[in-house]
Design a protein around this motif. Structure first.
Motif, PDB file in Angstrom:
ATOM      1  N   LYS A 119       0.819  -1.219   0.000  1.00 14.17           N
ATOM      2  CA  LYS A 119       0.000   0.000   0.000  1.00 14.17           C
ATOM      3  C   LYS A 119       0.850   1.265   0.000  1.00 14.17           C
ATOM      4  O   LYS A 119       0.509   2.251  -0.640  1.00 14.17           O
ATOM      5  CB  LYS A 119      -0.949   0.010   1.199  1.00 14.17           C
ATOM      6  N   ASP A 120       1.979   1.257   0.701  1.00 18.39           N
ATOM      7  CA  ASP A 120       2.841   2.447   0.761  1.00 18.39           C
ATOM      8  C   ASP A 120       3.803   2.538  -0.432  1.00 18.39           C
ATOM      9  O   ASP A 120       4.591   3.466  -0.528  1.00 18.39           O
ATOM     10  CB  ASP A 120       3.618   2.492   2.067  1.00 18.39           C
ATOM     11  N   ARG A 141      13.645   4.910  -3.732  1.00 18.51           N
ATOM     12  CA  ARG A 141      12.843   6.120  -3.577  1.00 18.51           C
ATOM     13  C   ARG A 141      11.428   5.819  -4.050  1.00 18.51           C
ATOM     14  O   ARG A 141      11.107   6.021  -5.216  1.00 18.51           O
ATOM     15  CB  ARG A 141      13.437   7.260  -4.390  1.00 18.51           C
ATOM     16  N   PRO A 142      10.593   5.311  -3.156  1.00 20.41           N
ATOM     17  CA  PRO A 142       9.230   4.954  -3.562  1.00 20.41           C
ATOM     18  C   PRO A 142       8.517   6.139  -4.200  1.00 20.41           C
ATOM     19  O   PRO A 142       8.741   7.267  -3.776  1.00 20.41           O
ATOM     20  CB  PRO A 142       8.557   4.568  -2.250  1.00 20.41           C
ATOM     21  N   PRO A 143       7.711   5.959  -5.185  1.00 16.05           N
ATOM     22  CA  PRO A 143       7.303   4.705  -5.813  1.00 16.05           C
ATOM     23  C   PRO A 143       8.105   4.363  -7.059  1.00 16.05           C
ATOM     24  O   PRO A 143       7.593   3.747  -7.974  1.00 16.05           O
ATOM     25  CB  PRO A 143       5.851   4.976  -6.174  1.00 16.05           C
TER      26      PRO A 143
END
Length: 175
Positions: A102-103, A134-136
């Motif tokens: 989800k994150d 470095r999401p996403p």
């Protein structure tokens, strides 16, 4: 006039077909990342406990293919603790087959590979985990091979690799 209009329509249809054919949505696109922690080591042992990788004819009959990419996977036969082993890198899953948390910090996916020992096939199911830097972002980060399933057995990661022991006859058929 009628003839040139027909040629124009046919040309337009042909160009449309070419454009749509070149837009391959089913193409293989893995996440761009390091595969250092996605190594598979395979030991091939016969019924008497002998290492089949000592036999050049047996080794010459080995091929490995990634099911998603339909590409031949390069492998090496090297000495490791306990004798010769087969070393190669697991194919990464296609980006579309990865399931994000989800994150959006990590994702999991399954890739499948087919090993052939002469005419006998062994299917590998590789569970890959990817953690984004470095999401996403879907490039960079680190992919890790968590486990490999084959022949109704699951082999877990140890360090940066998964070691599989296959028991087979001299022709490559699992026993």
């Amino acid at each position: 006039m009628k003839k040139s209009k027909t040629i124009g329509i046919i040309s337009l249809i042909m160009m449309s077909v070419l454009v749509f054919a070149s837009c391959d949505k089913n193409g293989y696109e893995p996440i761009q990342t390091s595969t250092d922690a996605c190594q598979i080591i395979v030991q091939c042992i016969d019924g008497s406990g002998n290492n089949l990788l000592d036999n050049k004819k047996f080794v010459d009959g080995i091929s490995i293919e990634g099911n998603a990419s339909h590409s031949k996977i390069k492998y090496d036969v090297r000495n490791a603790s306990g004798g010769k082993s087969l070393f190669f890198t697991a194919e990464l899953p296609d980006q579309d087959d990865m399931r994000w948390s989800k994150d959006r910090k990590e994702t999991n996916g399954i890739s499948k590979m087919t090993m052939k020992f002469n005419k006998h096939k062994v299917e590998l199911k590789c569970h890959i985990k990817y953690i984004a830097n470095r999401p996403p972002a879907v490039s960079g980060g680190k992919a890790t091979l968590e486990e490999v399933s084959c022949n109704n057995q699951t082999f877990k990661r140890s360090g940066s690799s998964v070691t599989i022991t296959l028991r087979m006859d001299k022709n490559g058929k699992l026993i």
